[in-house]
Design a protein around this motif. Structure first.
Motif, PDB file in Angstrom:
ATOM      1  N   THR A  32       3.257  32.056   7.026  1.00  8.58           N
ATOM      2  CA  THR A  32       5.452  32.007   7.261  1.00  8.58           C
ATOM      3  C   THR A  32       5.512  31.339   7.196  1.00  8.58           C
ATOM      4  OG1 THR A  32       4.153  34.439   7.799  1.00  8.58           O
ATOM      5  CG2 THR A  32       6.568  33.584   8.698  1.00  8.58           C
ATOM      6  N   PRO A  33       6.883  31.465   6.833  1.00  5.41           N
ATOM      7  CA  PRO A  33       7.830  30.358   6.496  1.00  5.41           C
ATOM      8  C   PRO A  33       8.404  30.041   7.829  1.00  5.41           C
ATOM      9  CG  PRO A  33       8.066  31.934   4.856  1.00  5.41           C
ATOM     10  CD  PRO A  33       7.564  31.910   5.369  1.00  5.41           C
ATOM     11  N   VAL A  34       8.112  28.643   8.630  1.00  2.00           N
ATOM     12  CA  VAL A  34       9.275  29.381  10.441  1.00  2.00           C
ATOM     13  C   VAL A  34      10.424  28.474  10.216  1.00  2.00           C
ATOM     14  CG1 VAL A  34       6.646  28.924  10.756  1.00  2.00           C
ATOM     15  CG2 VAL A  34       8.470  26.855  10.533  1.00  2.00           C
ATOM     16  N   GLU A  35      11.278  28.653   8.977  1.00  2.00           N
ATOM     17  CA  GLU A  35      12.841  27.704   9.596  1.00  2.00           C
ATOM     18  C   GLU A  35      13.386  28.409  10.106  1.00  2.00           C
ATOM     19  OE1 GLU A  35      10.724  27.839   6.738  1.00  2.00           O
ATOM     20  OE2 GLU A  35      10.142  25.237   6.356  1.00  2.00           O
ATOM     21  N   SER A  36      13.119  29.364   9.588  1.00  2.00           N
ATOM     22  CA  SER A  36      14.408  30.893  10.436  1.00  2.00           C
ATOM     23  C   SER A  36      13.754  31.687  11.695  1.00  2.00           C
ATOM     24  CB  SER A  36      14.412  31.745   8.905  1.00  2.00           C
ATOM     25  OG  SER A  36      13.442  32.637   8.990  1.00  2.00           O
ATOM     26  N   LEU A  37      13.491  31.534  11.821  1.00  2.00           N
ATOM     27  CA  LEU A  37      12.216  31.977  13.321  1.00  2.00           C
ATOM     28  C   LEU A  37      12.570  31.663  14.715  1.00  2.00           C
ATOM     29  CD1 LEU A  37       8.385  32.704  11.759  1.00  2.00           C
ATOM     30  CD2 LEU A  37      10.235  34.056  12.067  1.00  2.00           C
ATOM     31  N   PRO A  38      12.976  32.186  14.881  1.00  2.00           N
ATOM     32  CA  PRO A  38      13.262  31.772  16.397  1.00  2.00           C
ATOM     33  C   PRO A  38      11.543  31.161  17.270  1.00  2.00           C
ATOM     34  CG  PRO A  38      12.989  33.912  16.923  1.00  2.00           C
ATOM     35  CD  PRO A  38      12.852  33.639  15.130  1.00  2.00           C
ATOM     36  N   TRP A  39      11.483  31.093  18.143  1.00  2.00           N
ATOM     37  CA  TRP A  39      10.413  30.761  19.457  1.00  2.00           C
ATOM     38  C   TRP A  39      10.667  31.499  19.618  1.00  2.00           C
ATOM     39  CZ3 TRP A  39       7.106  25.879  19.131  1.00  2.00           C
ATOM     40  CH2 TRP A  39       7.928  24.651  18.126  1.00  2.00           C
ATOM     41  N   VAL A  40       9.147  31.728  20.687  1.00  2.00           N
ATOM     42  CA  VAL A  40       8.892  33.004  22.137  1.00  2.00           C
ATOM     43  C   VAL A  40       8.542  32.017  22.870  1.00  2.00           C
ATOM     44  CG1 VAL A  40       7.170  33.871  20.923  1.00  2.00           C
ATOM     45  CG2 VAL A  40       8.572  35.152  21.909  1.00  2.00           C
ATOM     46  N   ALA A  41       8.989  32.175  24.223  1.00  2.00           N
ATOM     47  CA  ALA A  41       7.842  32.424  25.500  1.00  2.00           C
ATOM     48  C   ALA A  41       8.570  32.840  26.351  1.00  2.00           C
ATOM     49  CB  ALA A  41       8.765  30.595  25.741  1.00  2.00           C
ATOM     50  N   PRO A  42       7.389  33.018  27.715  1.00  2.00           N
ATOM     51  CA  PRO A  42       7.945  33.899  28.545  1.00  2.00           C
ATOM     52  C   PRO A  42       9.469  33.382  29.452  1.00  2.00           C
ATOM     53  CG  PRO A  42       5.889  32.736  28.672  1.00  2.00           C
ATOM     54  CD  PRO A  42       6.750  32.371  28.293  1.00  2.00           C
ATOM     55  N   ALA A  43       9.917  34.439  29.882  1.00  2.00           N
ATOM     56  CA  ALA A  43      11.596  34.198  30.531  1.00  2.00           C
ATOM     57  C   ALA A  43      11.332  33.029  31.719  1.00  2.00           C
ATOM     58  CB  ALA A  43      12.382  35.028  31.034  1.00  2.00           C
ATOM     59  N   PHE A  44      12.596  32.197  31.514  1.00  2.00           N
ATOM     60  CA  PHE A  44      12.811  31.049  32.593  1.00  2.00           C
ATOM     61  C   PHE A  44      12.312  31.735  34.222  1.00  2.00           C
ATOM     62  CE2 PHE A  44      15.402  28.929  30.065  1.00  2.00           C
ATOM     63  CZ  PHE A  44      14.208  27.826  29.176  1.00  2.00           C
ATOM     64  N   VAL A  45      12.261  31.449  34.856  1.00  2.00           N
ATOM     65  CA  VAL A  45      12.465  31.379  36.487  1.00  2.00           C
ATOM     66  C   VAL A  45      12.467  30.422  37.429  1.00  2.00           C
ATOM     67  CG1 VAL A  45      10.686  31.996  38.255  1.00  2.00           C
ATOM     68  CG2 VAL A  45       9.892  32.870  36.165  1.00  2.00           C
ATOM     69  N   ASP A  46      14.348  30.682  37.710  1.00  2.00           N
ATOM     70  CA  ASP A  46      14.131  29.132  38.690  1.00  2.00           C
ATOM     71  C   ASP A  46      14.435  29.703  40.020  1.00  2.00           C
ATOM     72  OD1 ASP A  46      16.333  27.323  39.655  1.00  2.00           O
ATOM     73  OD2 ASP A  46      16.381  27.516  37.669  1.00  2.00           O
ATOM     74  N   PRO A 352       3.699  41.097  31.202  1.00  2.00           N
ATOM     75  CA  PRO A 352       4.673  41.868  31.263  1.00  2.00           C
ATOM     76  C   PRO A 352       5.341  41.062  29.376  1.00  2.00           C
ATOM     77  CG  PRO A 352       4.394  41.567  33.333  1.00  2.00           C
ATOM     78  CD  PRO A 352       3.103  40.630  32.862  1.00  2.00           C
ATOM     79  N   ALA A 353       6.277  42.106  28.830  1.00  2.00           N
ATOM     80  CA  ALA A 353       6.998  41.630  27.853  1.00  2.00           C
ATOM     81  C   ALA A 353       8.534  40.952  28.154  1.00  2.00           C
ATOM     82  CB  ALA A 353       7.700  42.858  26.823  1.00  2.00           C
ATOM     83  N   ASP A 354       8.565  40.396  29.181  1.00  2.00           N
ATOM     84  CA  ASP A 354       9.903  38.989  29.732  1.00  2.00           C
ATOM     85  C   ASP A 354      10.174  38.080  28.951  1.00  2.00           C
ATOM     86  OD1 ASP A 354      11.987  38.993  31.439  1.00  2.00           O
ATOM     87  OD2 ASP A 354      11.034  38.496  32.953  1.00  2.00           O
ATOM     88  N   LEU A 355      10.212  38.414  27.837  1.00  2.00           N
ATOM     89  CA  LEU A 355      10.329  36.957  27.051  1.00  2.00           C
ATOM     90  C   LEU A 355      11.646  36.681  26.394  1.00  2.00           C
ATOM     91  CD1 LEU A 355       7.567  39.091  24.324  1.00  2.00           C
ATOM     92  CD2 LEU A 355       7.148  38.008  26.143  1.00  2.00           C
ATOM     93  N   MET A 356      11.624  35.365  25.649  1.00  2.00           N
ATOM     94  CA  MET A 356      12.951  34.747  25.786  1.00  2.00           C
ATOM     95  C   MET A 356      12.570  33.986  24.857  1.00  2.00           C
ATOM     96  SD  MET A 356      14.127  31.244  27.608  1.00  2.00           S
ATOM     97  CE  MET A 356      12.773  30.861  26.691  1.00  2.00           C
ATOM     98  N   LEU A 357      13.952  34.433  23.548  1.00  2.00           N
ATOM     99  CA  LEU A 357      14.034  34.151  22.413  1.00  2.00           C
ATOM    100  C   LEU A 357      15.047  33.148  21.989  1.00  2.00           C
ATOM    101  CD1 LEU A 357      13.599  37.445  19.977  1.00  2.00           C
ATOM    102  CD2 LEU A 357      11.102  35.358  20.742  1.00  2.00           C
ATOM    103  N   PHE A 358      14.206  31.974  21.370  1.00  2.00           N
ATOM    104  CA  PHE A 358      15.553  30.346  21.568  1.00  2.00           C
ATOM    105  C   PHE A 358      14.934  29.538  19.746  1.00  2.00           C
ATOM    106  CE2 PHE A 358      11.767  29.338  23.107  1.00  2.00           C
ATOM    107  CZ  PHE A 358      11.211  28.394  23.255  1.00  2.00           C
ATOM    108  N   ASP A 359      16.172  28.795  20.049  1.00  2.00           N
ATOM    109  CA  ASP A 359      15.827  27.418  19.453  1.00  2.00           C
ATOM    110  C   ASP A 359      16.023  26.544  19.188  1.00  2.00           C
ATOM    111  OD1 ASP A 359      17.268  29.706  16.785  1.00  2.00           O
ATOM    112  OD2 ASP A 359      19.138  29.726  17.330  1.00  2.00           O
TER     113      ASP A 359
END
Length: 372
Positions: A32-46, A352-359
């Protein structure tokens, strides 16, 4: 719901299927081409958010709507979970803040999920200039377990972390009592001797609050409280990696000394975070927000809190410390959860699906698209 994104740990494209608020499956997407895909990670905890957008958790004007406004702004920056933080103040001021926070959470299930506990940063801190930081001198005082218990009652038992200066009279006994009650004790805003740092760790202190900040401008080159905390294997450390609070060499040394397994990143956002450049009054004083978000006492280089959010800290720690994106994300997700005793949040089925999408591009900054 299905999300196509690059996994923050492997950089490989995956399909994340979400159902019922949890990750149902995680499937590789080869070729799958990745150029336009965001990254995915668990959401931040501060673990240290003091407010933003002119709203402070210490403010006598704090309302439940204000708590929701801060939480909504944090979500825009990828912060899915945080500890509302109250700093040094009078007994009534601190009780008011905890009372409002507890009532807001009791009335709002979404807030309850986002705000699993509170951080009390003070008032049991050094009164000396330098270690005291921006905390008001007139309210810095010795630890008082009965006073703390009254605040804990006002908070509905939600004070999960407390920052203490171990040189204060009665501090070691207070650390023992707090630790035995399940509260995470941090060392911070301290002028302690090395032996007092060691005694605090032995009494149950588990981490250091924004190590390297809230300090004297000049210290003995060998025997000092920064080296002692850095060397103590029983202490973790939070770092403010916003590009203003610590220079790159210090961040690199601290992360290498503690290793990413014992470092958590905090933005330490203050009530002026997110506001446009200009001069503002807060805590009865005047502060200036500079272009780029740095907050200072006008006409001086002295910092007065943080104007950044956790997303801004990621790119800096990658560049400063030479860590991987995965390490940086772990220091803003897994480490604070582990320290606070919260359930782990990983990209795995059943979590849990507490996810963050980012570039993100190597060498650049994280740009959050959304928290899912």
């Amino acid at each position: 719901m299905q999300i196509h994104a690059r996994h923050f740990r492997t950089a490989q494209p995956v399909a994340v299927t979400v159902a019922g608020g949890r990750i149902a499956s995680l499937t590789p997407l080869p070729d799958t081409p990745v150029e336009s895909l965001p990254w995915v990670a668990p959401a931040f905890v501060d673990v240290q958010i003091n407010g933003c957008l002119g709203i402070g958790f210490n403010s006598p004007a704090l309302t439940a709507d204000g708590v929701r406004t801060v939480t909504a702004e944090c979500l825009k920056h990828g912060i899915g979970t945080y500890c509302p933080t109250l700093i040094t103040g009078s007994f009534e001021a601190i009780r008011h803040g905890f009372t409002v926070l507890a009532a807001a959470i009791d009335a709002d299930a979404e807030l309850a999920r986002r705000l699993p506990g509170f951080h009390l940063e003070g008032p049991y801190l050094s009164g000396d200039d330098g270690p005291r930081g921006a905390h008001p001198r007139e309210h810095a005082r010795d630890p008082d377990w009965d006073e703390f218990r009254r605040w804990q009652d006002a908070a509905g038992g939600r004070i999960r972390m407390v920052t203490v200066a171990p040189e204060r009279t009665g501090a070691l006994r207070f650390i023992e009592q707090a630790a035995s009650s399940g509260v995470v004790v941090a060392i911070g805003h301290t002028a302690a001797t090395p032996s007092q740092i060691r005694a605090a760790a032995a009494a149950g202190a588990r981490t250091s609050t924004h190590l390297g900040n809230g300090c004297h401008a000049v210290l003995p080159r060998h025997e000092n409280y920064i080296w002692e905390q850095l060397a103590c294997d029983d202490l973790w450390a939070s770092l403010i990696t916003d590009g203003h609070h610590l220079p790159a060499a210090v961040v690199k040394s601290f992360v290498r000394g503690k290793t990413p397994a014992r470092v958590l990143i905090t933005c330490d956002a203050g009530s002026l975070a997110g506001l446009p450049p200009g001069r503002y009054r807060d805590w009865g004083q005047e502060f200036e927000v500079l272009p780029g978000g740095k907050i200072v006492v006008p006409g001086t280089p002295f910092l007065a809190g943080s104007g950044s959010f956790t997303d801004a800290c990621i790119g800096h720690v990658v560049r400063m410390a030479g860590v991987t994106l995965a390490d940086a994300i772990d220091m803003t997700t897994a480490r604070p959860r582990e320290l606070l005793g919260l359930p782990a949040s990983t990209l795995a089925p059943g979590e849990p699906a507490d996810l963050m999408l980012f570039d993100w591009q190597p060498g650049g900054d994280v740009v959050v698209r959304q928290v899912v």
